[in-house]
Enzyme design. Structure first.
Site, mmCIF file in Angstrom:
data_model
loop_
_atom_site.group_PDB
_atom_site.id
_atom_site.type_symbol
_atom_site.label_atom_id
_atom_site.label_comp_id
_atom_site.label_asym_id
_atom_site.label_seq_id
_atom_site.Cartn_x
_atom_site.Cartn_y
_atom_site.Cartn_z
ATOM 1 C CB SER A 12 -2.773 4.340 1.990
ATOM 2 O OG SER A 12 -3.688 4.018 0.963
ATOM 3 C CB SER A 29 -0.929 0.012 1.220
ATOM 4 O OG SER A 29 -1.662 1.229 1.265
ATOM 5 C CB ALA A 34 -18.675 -7.653 -13.141
ATOM 6 N N GLY A 35 -16.335 -6.324 -10.583
ATOM 7 C CA GLY A 35 -15.983 -6.500 -9.180
ATOM 8 C C GLY A 35 -16.361 -5.300 -8.333
ATOM 9 C CB THR A 70 -7.050 -2.374 1.148
ATOM 10 O OG1 THR A 70 -6.939 -2.705 -0.230
ATOM 11 C CG2 THR A 70 -5.954 -3.058 1.947
ATOM 12 C CG ASN A 107 -12.714 3.327 0.712
ATOM 13 O OD1 ASN A 107 -13.608 3.953 1.287
ATOM 14 N ND2 ASN A 107 -11.949 3.884 -0.207
ATOM 15 N N GLY A 145 -5.096 6.087 -12.982
ATOM 16 C CA GLY A 145 -5.664 5.804 -11.672
ATOM 17 C C GLY A 145 -5.097 6.620 -10.526
ATOM 18 C CG ASP A 151 -12.642 3.133 -3.593
ATOM 19 O OD1 ASP A 151 -11.622 3.838 -3.421
ATOM 20 O OD2 ASP A 151 -12.688 1.923 -3.328
ATOM 21 C CE1 TYR A 172 -1.072 3.353 -6.078
ATOM 22 C CE2 TYR A 172 -3.402 2.830 -6.270
ATOM 23 C CZ TYR A 172 -2.232 2.807 -5.545
ATOM 24 O OH TYR A 172 -2.212 2.248 -4.300
ATOM 25 C CE LYS A 174 -11.349 -1.582 -0.806
ATOM 26 N NZ LYS A 174 -11.412 -0.894 -2.116
#
Length: 282
Positions: free
Chosen positions: A21, A19, A131-132, A66, A91, A247, A106, A226, A70
């Site tokens: 973040s 991550s 489709a997630g 994450t 999230n 992203g 998000d 990203y 989630k």
């Protein structure tokens, strides 16, 4: 210096070492002059309940959530805001007045990243690849901002149809991305978004099997990934003259939304962008 007065936020996942973040949030806290620290914590799925109870007991200001937590974190929270209810995933958790409230930044993160890039949503026809859970947040972002049409294409047509059926009747259409009907949808697309992990580091040589000839040159092409900053998907789009949106913008915007939820302040986006750029360079 971290002291007994330092407020603590964290990101939890399994694994979580990848991550970025911590880089953007610690840069944001420093730029804002806040005595906060943000740490990554690996939480095994069978320890999620204990971890969430511990964060509340220890007085954490909040946590980012994450994969794979989630959805499973939802029963452990006191309430959800509308974004989390719509997406069906959390999230960001905010601890306030002894309560844990779940959000999904998000949704706003994607919408704000398009706005920052000068891409309008209202009246546009959007097509999502995948489709997630990420696609679900993006789809609601389009629906909440009055897109003219939203369609999803996936390798598994049954999964795409089930995804579409989980929204209000007629709001989203689902297709197998190998079907001729999907090529027709692509031909009318204004904004195309890759919501799959295909092309993410370390598998940067992968991409979605797309019939690029079906897409109008005017279509804007987006990728939620990203790392790398320019995926093979975006590189292919640029070769064909499409305007692209990577992203990194969504990553910054979802983080900025979490920062504001925790601190009540506007996020220092420039500091966050600089920290992300430095982290990606490393």
């Amino acid at each position: 210096m971290i002291t007994g007065n330092t407020r603590v936020a964290a990101v939890i996942g399994w694994p979580v070492g990848h991550s970025l973040s911590p880089a953007i949030h610690n840069a944001a806290f420093a730029a804002a002059g806040l005595d906060y620290v943000y740490i990554p914590l690996a939480v095994a799925p069978d320890r999620l309940a204990q971890a969430m109870a511990g964060f509340a007991a220890a007085g954490f200001v909040g946590v980012n959530v994450t994969l794979p937590h989630k959805v499973n974190v939802i029963p452990l929270l006191d309430s959800l805001d509308r974004s989390a209810e719509l997406v069906g995933a959390v999230n960001t958790v905010v601890y306030r007045a002894g309560l844990a409230v779940g959000h999904n930044t998000d949704l706003a993160g994607f919408v704000n990243s398009l706005a920052a890039a000068g891409v309008a949503i209202r009246g546009r026809r959007a097509v999502l690849l995948g489709a997630g859970g990420a696609a679900r947040a993006v789809a609601w972002g389009f629906l909440e901002n009055e897109a003219a049409a939203v369609a999803v294409g996936a390798r598994d047509g049954v999964r795409a149809a089930a995804f579409a059926a989980s929204f209000p009747a007629g709001a989203v259409a689902g297709y197998c991305w190998y079907d001729a009907a999907f090529a027709a949808v692509l031909s009318r697309c204004d904004i195309l978004v890759n919501c799959t992990p295909l092309g993410m580091h370390p598998h940067a040589d992968q991409t979605v099997p797309l019939d690029w000839t079906a897409l109008q040159p005017s279509a804007v092409v987006c990728d939620l990934i990203y790392t790398p900053e320019t995926t093979l998907f975006l590189a292919q789009a640029r070769e064909r003259g499409h305007r692209t949106v990577g992203g990194a913008g969504m990553f910054i915007e979802q983080g900025a939304a979490a920062f504001t939820l925790w601190t009540g302040r506007a996020a220092p986006r420039e500091a966050m962008r600089a920290a992300l750029a430095a982290a990606l360079e490393r």
